[in-house]
Design a protein around this motif. Structure first.
Motif, PDB file in Angstrom:
ATOM      1  N   SER A  65     -11.387  29.746  -5.085  1.00 16.21           N
ATOM      2  CA  SER A  65      -9.827  30.319  -5.233  1.00 16.21           C
ATOM      3  C   SER A  65      -9.022  29.094  -5.502  1.00 16.21           C
ATOM      4  O   SER A  65      -9.261  27.898  -5.088  1.00 16.21           O
ATOM      5  CB  SER A  65      -9.417  30.912  -4.077  1.00 16.21           C
ATOM      6  OG  SER A  65      -9.367  30.081  -2.766  1.00 16.21           O
ATOM      7  N   PRO A  66      -7.848  29.083  -6.072  1.00 15.75           N
ATOM      8  CA  PRO A  66      -7.000  28.159  -6.431  1.00 15.75           C
ATOM      9  C   PRO A  66      -6.363  27.455  -5.080  1.00 15.75           C
ATOM     10  O   PRO A  66      -6.124  28.160  -4.216  1.00 15.75           O
ATOM     11  CB  PRO A  66      -5.808  28.361  -7.368  1.00 15.75           C
ATOM     12  CG  PRO A  66      -5.893  30.052  -7.075  1.00 15.75           C
ATOM     13  CD  PRO A  66      -7.326  30.410  -6.544  1.00 15.75           C
ATOM     14  N   VAL A  67      -5.805  26.313  -5.073  1.00  5.53           N
ATOM     15  CA  VAL A  67      -5.032  25.737  -3.883  1.00  5.53           C
ATOM     16  C   VAL A  67      -3.890  26.297  -3.963  1.00  5.53           C
ATOM     17  O   VAL A  67      -3.041  26.238  -4.889  1.00  5.53           O
ATOM     18  CB  VAL A  67      -4.992  24.203  -4.068  1.00  5.53           C
ATOM     19  CG1 VAL A  67      -4.168  23.604  -2.833  1.00  5.53           C
ATOM     20  CG2 VAL A  67      -6.515  23.529  -4.123  1.00  5.53           C
ATOM     21  N   VAL A  77      -5.288  15.972  -7.938  1.00  4.87           N
ATOM     22  CA  VAL A  77      -5.777  16.628  -9.117  1.00  4.87           C
ATOM     23  C   VAL A  77      -6.592  15.785  -9.952  1.00  4.87           C
ATOM     24  O   VAL A  77      -6.557  14.729 -10.361  1.00  4.87           O
ATOM     25  CB  VAL A  77      -4.447  16.845 -10.036  1.00  4.87           C
ATOM     26  CG1 VAL A  77      -4.948  17.670 -11.221  1.00  4.87           C
ATOM     27  CG2 VAL A  77      -3.372  17.990  -9.243  1.00  4.87           C
ATOM     28  N   THR A  78      -7.880  16.387 -10.129  1.00  7.50           N
ATOM     29  CA  THR A  78      -8.922  15.645 -11.109  1.00  7.50           C
ATOM     30  C   THR A  78      -9.384  16.693 -11.957  1.00  7.50           C
ATOM     31  O   THR A  78      -8.851  17.978 -11.977  1.00  7.50           O
ATOM     32  CB  THR A  78     -10.307  15.272  -9.913  1.00  7.50           C
ATOM     33  OG1 THR A  78     -10.592  16.482  -9.447  1.00  7.50           O
ATOM     34  CG2 THR A  78      -9.760  14.392  -9.093  1.00  7.50           C
ATOM     35  N   ASN A  83      -9.607  22.737 -17.160  1.00  8.69           N
ATOM     36  CA  ASN A  83     -10.138  23.027 -15.925  1.00  8.69           C
ATOM     37  C   ASN A  83      -9.951  22.150 -14.926  1.00  8.69           C
ATOM     38  O   ASN A  83     -10.897  21.438 -14.329  1.00  8.69           O
ATOM     39  CB  ASN A  83     -11.576  23.105 -16.336  1.00  8.69           C
ATOM     40  CG  ASN A  83     -12.247  23.908 -15.102  1.00  8.69           C
ATOM     41  OD1 ASN A  83     -11.769  24.418 -14.283  1.00  8.69           O
ATOM     42  ND2 ASN A  83     -13.732  23.629 -15.197  1.00  8.69           N
ATOM     43  N   PRO A  84      -8.882  21.902 -14.374  1.00  8.16           N
ATOM     44  CA  PRO A  84      -8.399  21.050 -13.428  1.00  8.16           C
ATOM     45  C   PRO A  84      -8.932  21.568 -12.167  1.00  8.16           C
ATOM     46  O   PRO A  84      -9.294  22.621 -11.732  1.00  8.16           O
ATOM     47  CB  PRO A  84      -6.928  20.889 -13.404  1.00  8.16           C
ATOM     48  CG  PRO A  84      -6.505  22.516 -13.741  1.00  8.16           C
ATOM     49  CD  PRO A  84      -7.633  22.674 -14.780  1.00  8.16           C
ATOM     50  N   ASP A  85      -9.111  20.551 -10.992  1.00 10.52           N
ATOM     51  CA  ASP A  85      -9.509  20.793  -9.632  1.00 10.52           C
ATOM     52  C   ASP A  85      -8.330  20.122  -8.739  1.00 10.52           C
ATOM     53  O   ASP A  85      -8.077  18.856  -8.713  1.00 10.52           O
ATOM     54  CB  ASP A  85     -10.899  19.882  -9.445  1.00 10.52           C
ATOM     55  CG  ASP A  85     -11.457  20.347  -8.085  1.00 10.52           C
ATOM     56  OD1 ASP A  85     -11.399  21.436  -7.680  1.00 10.52           O
ATOM     57  OD2 ASP A  85     -12.121  19.540  -7.574  1.00 10.52           O
ATOM     58  N   ALA A 118       4.805  17.573 -14.202  1.00 12.84           N
ATOM     59  CA  ALA A 118       3.600  17.841 -14.592  1.00 12.84           C
ATOM     60  C   ALA A 118       3.584  19.197 -14.239  1.00 12.84           C
ATOM     61  O   ALA A 118       3.961  19.735 -13.164  1.00 12.84           O
ATOM     62  CB  ALA A 118       2.472  17.255 -13.940  1.00 12.84           C
ATOM     63  N   ALA A 119       2.830  20.322 -14.802  1.00 12.80           N
ATOM     64  CA  ALA A 119       2.740  21.581 -14.576  1.00 12.80           C
ATOM     65  C   ALA A 119       1.316  22.140 -14.362  1.00 12.80           C
ATOM     66  O   ALA A 119       0.535  21.538 -15.510  1.00 12.80           O
ATOM     67  CB  ALA A 119       3.724  22.356 -15.594  1.00 12.80           C
TER      68      ALA A 119
END
Length: 138
Positions: A65-67, A77-78, A83-85, A118-119
């Motif tokens: 699930s997203p943060v 953010v990586t 497809n960011p983590d 940044a979005a």
């Protein structure tokens, strides 16, 4: 001279002894447990397959699930842009690279963030939101 042979065991004429035949009144042979054993093996395999499928689908569903960061939280953010983590971090953590300025709920519109921020749009089931981020100055 040879040693005398012991007398043969008396036999009941109703139950003649046949070599390899079951003894009357004795417990049944191992054929029934073998059948149960095969059934247990099949059921164990089915249960293992079901558990493996649940783990494969369920664990991924729970942990991908997203943060859900809130305003003023810091995140790391990586990953790629597509497809960011995102991982929530303490703002004093050396790995944190963005601070969440605001969270815009129920949208994917990255233009809802101010120019220069940044979005990052996130979605999980029916939950969708945009994180407006400011790079941390180190």
């Amino acid at each position: 001279m040879s040693a005398p042979t012991p007398p043969a065991a008396p036999q009941d004429p109703q139950f003649p002894q046949v070599p390899g035949a079951p003894i009357p009144g004795a417990a049944p042979t191992a054929a029934a447990p073998a059948k149960e054993s095969k059934l247990k093996k099949v059921l164990s395999i089915v249960v293992l397959i079901v558990v493996a499928v649940v783990v494969k689908l369920g664990i991924g569903y729970l942990f991908d699930s997203p943060v859900r960061a809130e305003a003023r939280d810091c995140v790391k953010v990586t990953g790629s842009e597509s497809n960011p983590d995102v991982e929530t971090k303490g703002c004093d953590d050396k790995d944190a690279n963005y601070k969440v300025l605001k969270v815009v709920e129920n949208t994917f519109d990255i233009n809802s963030c101010t120019v220069g921020e940044a979005a990052l749009a996130q979605e999980w089931d029916d939950d969708k939101f945009v994180l407006c981020l400011d790079p941390l100055k180190k």
